[in-house]
Design an enzyme around this catalytic site. Structure first.
Site, PDB file in Angstrom:
ATOM      1  CG  ASP A 115      -1.858  -0.884   1.657  1.00  0.00           C
ATOM      2  OD1 ASP A 115      -2.645  -1.050  -0.030  1.00  0.00           O
ATOM      3  OD2 ASP A 115      -2.321  -1.588   1.719  1.00  0.00           O
ATOM      4  CE1 TYR A 139      -8.776  -4.927   6.295  1.00  0.00           C
ATOM      5  CE2 TYR A 139      -8.100  -6.103   4.295  1.00  0.00           C
ATOM      6  CZ  TYR A 139      -8.310  -5.513   5.209  1.00  0.00           C
ATOM      7  OH  TYR A 139      -8.895  -7.326   5.976  1.00  0.00           O
ATOM      8  CG  HIS A 182      -7.156 -11.005   3.047  1.00  0.00           C
ATOM      9  ND1 HIS A 182      -7.980 -10.833   3.433  1.00  0.00           N
ATOM     10  CD2 HIS A 182      -6.453 -10.055   3.795  1.00  0.00           C
ATOM     11  CE1 HIS A 182      -8.694 -10.340   4.118  1.00  0.00           C
ATOM     12  NE2 HIS A 182      -7.903  -9.334   4.262  1.00  0.00           N
ATOM     13  CG  ASP A 208      17.535   5.889  14.466  1.00  0.00           C
ATOM     14  OD1 ASP A 208      17.766   5.425  15.696  1.00  0.00           O
ATOM     15  OD2 ASP A 208      17.501   7.119  14.143  1.00  0.00           O
ATOM     16  CG  LEU A 209      13.744   2.659  20.386  1.00  0.00           C
ATOM     17  CD1 LEU A 209      13.751   1.200  20.926  1.00  0.00           C
ATOM     18  CD2 LEU A 209      13.651   3.817  21.409  1.00  0.00           C
ATOM     19  CD  GLU A 231      23.679  -4.955  10.603  1.00  0.00           C
ATOM     20  OE1 GLU A 231      23.880  -3.859  10.344  1.00  0.00           O
ATOM     21  OE2 GLU A 231      23.586  -6.128   9.419  1.00  0.00           O
ATOM     22  CD  GLU A 270      27.669  -2.867   8.989  1.00  0.00           C
ATOM     23  OE1 GLU A 270      28.246  -2.194   8.413  1.00  0.00           O
ATOM     24  OE2 GLU A 270      26.598  -2.808   7.991  1.00  0.00           O
ATOM     25  CG  ASP A 289      22.695   5.949  14.736  1.00  0.00           C
ATOM     26  OD1 ASP A 289      21.215   5.592  15.779  1.00  0.00           O
ATOM     27  OD2 ASP A 289      22.487   7.017  14.583  1.00  0.00           O
TER      28      ASP A 289
END
Length: 756
Positions: A376, A461, A510, A519-520, A562, A657, A663
């Site tokens: 969407d 929707y 569906h 992004d804390l 990661e 990584e 960050d």
């Protein structure tokens, strides 16, 4: 003295008493109006720095358009009227500056970053048609533009990846009326009673099976209210890949379980009596069973929430202040609601929290339904933000915010009441305790939270997007799904793919997936990811070694990479997973914010699918990666129309990584499986269709910060809990016995609307 005088005086006094009593009673029958307390607003402190995140104003958008018209040296056609072979401006949105620049400005006393716009242009009138993205600035007086397409995507953007504009939809409608349907007049007249106005189309995506395709199934419905539930059994596959509209053609036709080469073959088979016709009963204009018109008469009014002393939050420009909270807000054309610089008690806890994508994958035994995978964001979660209805979509007395957007046009459009902000009493305690042991007392705190909301209506929707701020320092991101279920024509083995909703209506199974970027910045930009959980250990009772005790203990693990921080959709994830700061609280624990996900997701599409990499973010319920400017979003608006060669592949973000003391960004996916059922008629309710996440302080404070809330209640058995100075609830007859000022109902949702 006149003997009658006392009687006269008594009678007069009785009349005066009666009049005064009537006046008092009439006045007592209506409470005084509620009055705001100016001090609530005066005590707050706004920061103009939040404007660094602000959406573009209507004038800024117009300036960008005028600049591009004058500087690009090519004709730009109004997007809503543009042919595929024209050049046009598809959208203009704010270009949010790089995080490092913003933090230097906000925290380091650096210069304000230049204000810029991001313009998406379709160049169809070129030897090599393409999509180009320009950064234009500085605003409000643009003087430069730079092509950032290659920088962002590693190469040029092929023209076939462009999201469809309203002009292309209109041209397709014209194609059906003048060419496709002209080949089957008898079938259409006798089976559908077709008159050019009584059918509606629903498009499907992606457009084909391989890169370069622009071949779309169009599902035909009766054109009535709630048409999504009125399929007629006809679906048409159109090849509209050519930039020359006259070259568009029907590639295949489906009717009631059978496939035909084109409309002419369908017509021939019908005339010769070789078709099994399933004629659908003509529905009334209001849709009959799909009508949302109430079936019951009006009765007593539902409860209404109001603020007896005025709002306890403040909104100025794009910034909101509430209790200890402050944040900036905006509305992206493609991704919708987003927040920046979220602070509690003056300290930043998150730099950005934003919606990324909403994905639906359908099943059916009809071609349109079985091939549908809606992304969407490509249609525009911000572009299709609905005007909000006071009293239903949001509390009547909420603060409503108008926004502007520029997409599919050369002129900005004002979206009245497209955001609402309100404080919400959840009707339950945030915390409480009743003590009937030792000392006798009651202590509690009402759970009153601030909500910022937008609602996007994308086709059938409606998505209710909320960010909620609690007094204990927690933040909730929540989406509720409602609107109409999509449907297919019921035939053959259709019940393998859903439930029958009406005579010819199959509610198709569906999945729904919603992706967020979080992004804390917990105690600073640099964080680590830590997992806490539990395990049972067996031990001998020290006081009775012959006996065994099974006791739970705390397990701890730092997730270093990661790959370790990427949790597959249905895999087990640590119950406590949090961003840890480089600082500690009073008790020696790393300060942190915990991520807690609420999700009932169905299964992700198999990774062997040729298009899976375009939606690979949905593989993970949570993935934490190092933050990079070149990875601003988990997907792209261009993935929808070419998922086989995705413009952005989220899976590539995860490359093992190191994520210790970096960050970090959390990418959160929540979702649910929807098997439409009879209670989805006339449309789907929000109850049970709500998913999202919580960000909760975890040793971030030395104690619960809500203990400092002004809303706390405490009294003992020895106190006079009916006295205002002891118990604020005892003051309600005085402080809340007023009538709010309800402004007249207005709604701007039908202004300047046109049907495609």
């Amino acid at each position: 003295m006149n003997p009658k005088l006392p009687y006269v005086l008594l009678a007069g006094a009785a009349v005066i008493i009666f009049i005064l009593s009537c006046m008092l009673l009439s006045r007592g029958g209506r409470s005084p109006s509620c009055e705001s307390q100016p001090s609530v607003v005066e005590k707050t402190r706004f920061m103009s720095q939040s404007l660094v995140f602000a959406d573009l104003t209507a004038e800024e958008m117009s300036q960008v358009v005028r600049y591009l018209q004058g500087q690009l040296g090519v004709p730009l056609v109004e997007a809503s009227r543009a042919k595929p072979s024209d050049n046009c401006i598809a959208s203009v949105d704010v270009q949010v500056p790089a995080k490092a620049e913003v933090l230097r400005f906000l925290d380091g006393g650096g210069a304000r970053p230049p204000r810029e716009a991001l313009a998406v242009l379709y160049f169809g009138n070129q030897p090599e048609p393409n999509i180009t993205e320009y950064v234009v600035g500085p605003l409000p007086a643009p003087a430069y533009h730079r092509d950032v397409t290659v920088q962002r995507y590693g190469g040029k953007l092929p023209y076939h990846r462009r999201p469809m504009l309203s002009g292309e939809y209109r041209q397709l409608r014209g194609f059906f009326e003048t060419k496709a349907f002209a080949a089957a007049p008898t079938f259409l007249q006798e089976v559908l009673e077709y008159d050019r106005t009584n059918v509606a189309f629903q498009t499907t995506v992606p457009h084909g099976f391989r890169s370069g395709d622009r071949v779309t199934w169009f599902v035909v419905f009766q054109n009535v209210s709630g048409f999504f539930l009125h399929p007629v059994g006809l679906e048409v596959l159109v090849d509209h890949s050519s930039l020359d509209v006259s070259q568009w053609a029907v590639s295949r036709v489906f009717y009631n379980g059978q496939y035909y080469r084109d409309m002419a073959q369908l017509e021939s088979a019908y005339v010769q009596g070789r078709i099994r016709v399933e004629k659908v009963r003509k529905a009334a204009w209001d849709g009959d069973f799909s009508s949302m018109k109430p079936r019951a008469p009006r009765a007593a009014l539902f409860p209404v929430q109001f603020e007896p002393q005025g709002p306890r939050y403040s909104v100025r420009k794009n910034q909101v202040l509430f209790q200890g909270w402050s944040f900036a807000f905006g509305l992206s054309v493609s991704t919708g609601l987003r927040l920046f610089d979220i602070r509690h008690k003056g300290e930043r806890v998150a730099y950005e929290i934003s919606v990324q994508e909403a994905l639906s994958v359908y099943g059916s035994n009809c071609p349109g339904g079985m091939s549908t995978r809606y992304m969407d964001g490509s249609f525009g979660l911000g572009r299709y933000t609905s005007p909000l209805v006071p009293g239903v979509d949001c509390p009547y007395l909420a603060t409503y915010v108008d926004t502007h957007s520029l997409s599919d046009s050369l002129r900005p459009k004002e979206r009245k009441a497209s955001l609402c902000i309100f404080e919400h009493n959840l009707g339950s305690p945030l915390r409480r305790h009743y003590s009937n042991l030792q000392s006798l007392y009651y202590g509690g705190l009402v759970n009153s939270a601030l909500v910022i909301r937008s609602i996007a209506t994308v086709g059938n929707y409606d998505y209710v997007w909320d960010f909620i701020f609690y007094q204990n320092g927690a933040i909730e991101g929540k989406v509720q799904a409602t609107g109409y279920p999509s449907s297919s024509f019921l035939h053959g083995d259709g019940l393998r793919y859903g439930n029958r909703l009406w005579e010819h209506t199959l509610g198709t199974i569906h999945t729904q997936f919603f992706n967020y970027k979080v992004d804390l910045d917990v105690g600073g930009v640099k964080n680590s990811l830590v997992a806490h959980d539990m395990a049972f250990e067996m031990t001998r009772a020290p006081w009775n070694p012959e006996q065994q005790i099974e006791r739970p203990r705390l397990t701890k693990k730092v997730l270093d990479t990661e790959d370790q921080a990427a949790f597959r959709l249905q895999s087990k994830m640590p119950r406590y997973i949090y961003f840890a700061a480089n600082s500690k609280n009073k008790w020696g624990h790393q300060r942190g914010y915990r991520i807690q996900i609420t999700s009932f997701a169905g299964d992700h599409i198999p990774e062997a699918s040729s298009m899976e990499r375009a939606i690979s973010w949905a593989r993970y319920q949570l993935a934490v990666t190092r933050r990079k400017e070149e990875e601003p979003t988990s997907t792209s608006i261009y993935n929808q129309n070419d998922p086989w060669t995705p413009t952005v592949t989220f899976a590539d973000f995860i490359n093992n990584e190191t994520i210790t003391n970096e960050d970090l960004v959390a990418w959160i996916t929540a979702g649910f499986l929807h098997i439409p059922h009879s209670e989805d008629i006339p449309n789907t309710v929000t109850v049970g269709n709500s998913v999202g996440f919580l960000l909760r302080p975890y040793n971030y404070y030395d104690l619960d910060p809500s203990i400092y809330s002004h809303d706390g209640v405490f009294f003992t058995s020895e106190q006079d809990f009916t006295a205002c100075e002891i118990n604020p609830l005892a003051c309600l007859p005085k402080t809340a016995s007023c009538l709010p000022n309800f402004p007249p109902f207005t709604y701007d949702g039908f202004r300047n609307m046109s049907r495609l």
